[in-house]
Write a protein that holds these residues in place. Structure first.
Motif, mmCIF file in Angstrom:
data_model
loop_
_atom_site.group_PDB
_atom_site.id
_atom_site.type_symbol
_atom_site.label_atom_id
_atom_site.label_comp_id
_atom_site.label_asym_id
_atom_site.label_seq_id
_atom_site.Cartn_x
_atom_site.Cartn_y
_atom_site.Cartn_z
ATOM 1 N N ARG A 198 -57.278 -82.089 -41.041
ATOM 2 C CA ARG A 198 -55.689 -82.520 -41.487
ATOM 3 C C ARG A 198 -55.941 -83.250 -42.577
ATOM 4 O O ARG A 198 -54.740 -82.892 -43.302
ATOM 5 N N ASP A 199 -56.381 -84.474 -42.527
ATOM 6 C CA ASP A 199 -56.305 -84.996 -43.613
ATOM 7 C C ASP A 199 -56.890 -84.923 -45.256
ATOM 8 O O ASP A 199 -55.931 -84.721 -46.005
ATOM 9 N N LEU A 200 -57.384 -83.237 -44.580
ATOM 10 C CA LEU A 200 -58.238 -82.661 -45.847
ATOM 11 C C LEU A 200 -57.170 -82.192 -46.613
ATOM 12 O O LEU A 200 -56.689 -81.931 -48.071
ATOM 13 N N MET A 201 -56.434 -81.267 -45.555
ATOM 14 C CA MET A 201 -55.264 -80.263 -45.762
ATOM 15 C C MET A 201 -53.918 -81.249 -46.763
ATOM 16 O O MET A 201 -53.259 -80.686 -47.159
ATOM 17 N N ALA A 232 -63.613 -72.964 -38.975
ATOM 18 C CA ALA A 232 -64.990 -72.950 -39.226
ATOM 19 C C ALA A 232 -66.221 -71.391 -39.330
ATOM 20 O O ALA A 232 -67.637 -71.707 -39.564
ATOM 21 N N SER A 233 -65.134 -70.588 -38.583
ATOM 22 C CA SER A 233 -65.805 -69.887 -38.334
ATOM 23 C C SER A 233 -65.093 -68.083 -38.847
ATOM 24 O O SER A 233 -64.847 -68.165 -38.697
ATOM 25 N N LYS A 292 -64.076 -73.366 -43.177
ATOM 26 C CA LYS A 292 -64.872 -74.408 -43.457
ATOM 27 C C LYS A 292 -66.525 -74.774 -43.983
ATOM 28 O O LYS A 292 -67.053 -73.955 -43.180
ATOM 29 N N PRO A 293 -66.405 -75.593 -44.734
ATOM 30 C CA PRO A 293 -65.621 -76.728 -45.621
ATOM 31 C C PRO A 293 -64.932 -76.147 -47.195
ATOM 32 O O PRO A 293 -65.393 -74.534 -47.113
ATOM 33 N N ASP A 309 -60.424 -75.446 -55.137
ATOM 34 C CA ASP A 309 -60.275 -73.955 -55.836
ATOM 35 C C ASP A 309 -59.964 -72.903 -54.955
ATOM 36 O O ASP A 309 -59.244 -72.621 -55.231
ATOM 37 N N ARG A 310 -60.459 -73.420 -53.639
ATOM 38 C CA ARG A 310 -60.613 -72.039 -52.699
ATOM 39 C C ARG A 310 -59.401 -72.156 -51.951
ATOM 40 O O ARG A 310 -58.472 -71.140 -51.833
ATOM 41 N N PHE A 311 -58.465 -73.393 -52.060
ATOM 42 C CA PHE A 311 -57.529 -73.837 -51.156
ATOM 43 C C PHE A 311 -56.882 -73.632 -52.359
ATOM 44 O O PHE A 311 -55.455 -72.643 -51.904
ATOM 45 N N LEU A 312 -56.160 -73.393 -54.059
ATOM 46 C CA LEU A 312 -55.307 -73.688 -54.172
ATOM 47 C C LEU A 312 -55.387 -71.615 -54.543
ATOM 48 O O LEU A 312 -54.251 -71.198 -54.997
#
Length: 250
Positions: A17-20, A83-84, A102-103, A107-110
């Motif tokens: 959640r913190d990463l997002m 994660a899977s 994950k991880p 770049d992949r998120f964007l």
């Protein structure tokens, strides 16, 4: 004109959640509504306040992400985060726009967010029936990130908004809130019949204006903000001031 995309994150892992939250904060047009640790909280939040985009983990206790999406009668655009890779087929059967393993890199998120943005833009295209009649205002508030929580602000409590590079200060009836947001983003959220951007650095609520003199506008809390010369005539029309003379005020 960039539209603000409201989003919700559900993941049972605090680090995820913190990463997002960090990634969302780096994308100017994303506006987070809530960060939930389980599907029950996410469903309740979506019933209370629908969003445009949902980031959902899949493997969660009690109700997993796929079961949660299936339970929604009108789900938002979905990006799965997990994660899977085992549930990828089921995820795409639910019309998820992307599936992040994950991880997750930024770049992949964007890349996933840009795909979601295109889908959401298509949803926003009005039908012929919608364009034939005016849209009613459906809300009287907004949520902004205030320290580690999302704070509800009523439009009627706002005096003005001041831009500070990548941050804004919202001057309200009871307190001031500084949050990470661009002026353009909040300008798109605030209803144009109640608010006006009178300067590159200021948006003012029309009902909060107490007086106008020269290049300043005084609001009811006693503060003065700058108005650009190009905005004064538009402000005059909105306020219905027939005898307002720019030359006399300079």
């Amino acid at each position: 004109m960039d539209q603000v995309i409201t989003c919700l994150v559900v993941d049972d892992e605090p680090f995820a959640r913190d990463l997002m939250e960090n990634y969302i904060g780096r994308v100017p047009y994303l506006q987070p509504v809530a960060f939930c640790e389980n599907a029950f909280d996410a469903i309740n939040e979506l019933q209370r306040q629908p969003v445009d985009l949902l980031f959902s983990d899949i493997q969660m206790p009690n109700i997993n992400g796929i079961e949660m999406i299936r339970s929604l009668s009108n789900p938002p655009v979905v990006i799965f985060t997990t994660a899977s890779k085992d549930h990828a087929i089921a995820g795409f059967e639910l019309d998820a726009v992307d599936y992040l393993v994950k991880p997750i890199s930024f770049d992949r998120f964007l890349k996933a967010v840009n795909k979601a943005r295109a889908h959401i833009s298509q949803r926003w295209q009005p039908t012929a029936a919608e364009t034939a009649k005016p849209k009613a205002q459906v809300t009287n508030h907004l949520f902004v990130k205030d320290n580690n929580k999302l704070t509800k602000i009523l439009f009627d409590d706002i005096y003005y908004v001041e831009g500070m590079k990548d941050y804004i200060k919202i001057v309200c009836r009871e307190k001031n809130i500084i949050t990470y947001m661009r002026m353009k983003a909040i300008e798109d959220i605030l209803p144009p019949d109640q608010f006006m951007r009178i300067h590159k650095s200021y948006i003012v609520r029309l009902q909060a204006i107490k007086s106008i003199m020269g290049n300043t506008v005084e609001v009811v809390n006693g503060q003065s903000v700058i108005i650009s010369k190009a905005s004064r005539q538009d402000l005059k029309r909105l306020l219905g001031i027939a005898n307002y003379n720019d030359e006399e005020d300079e």
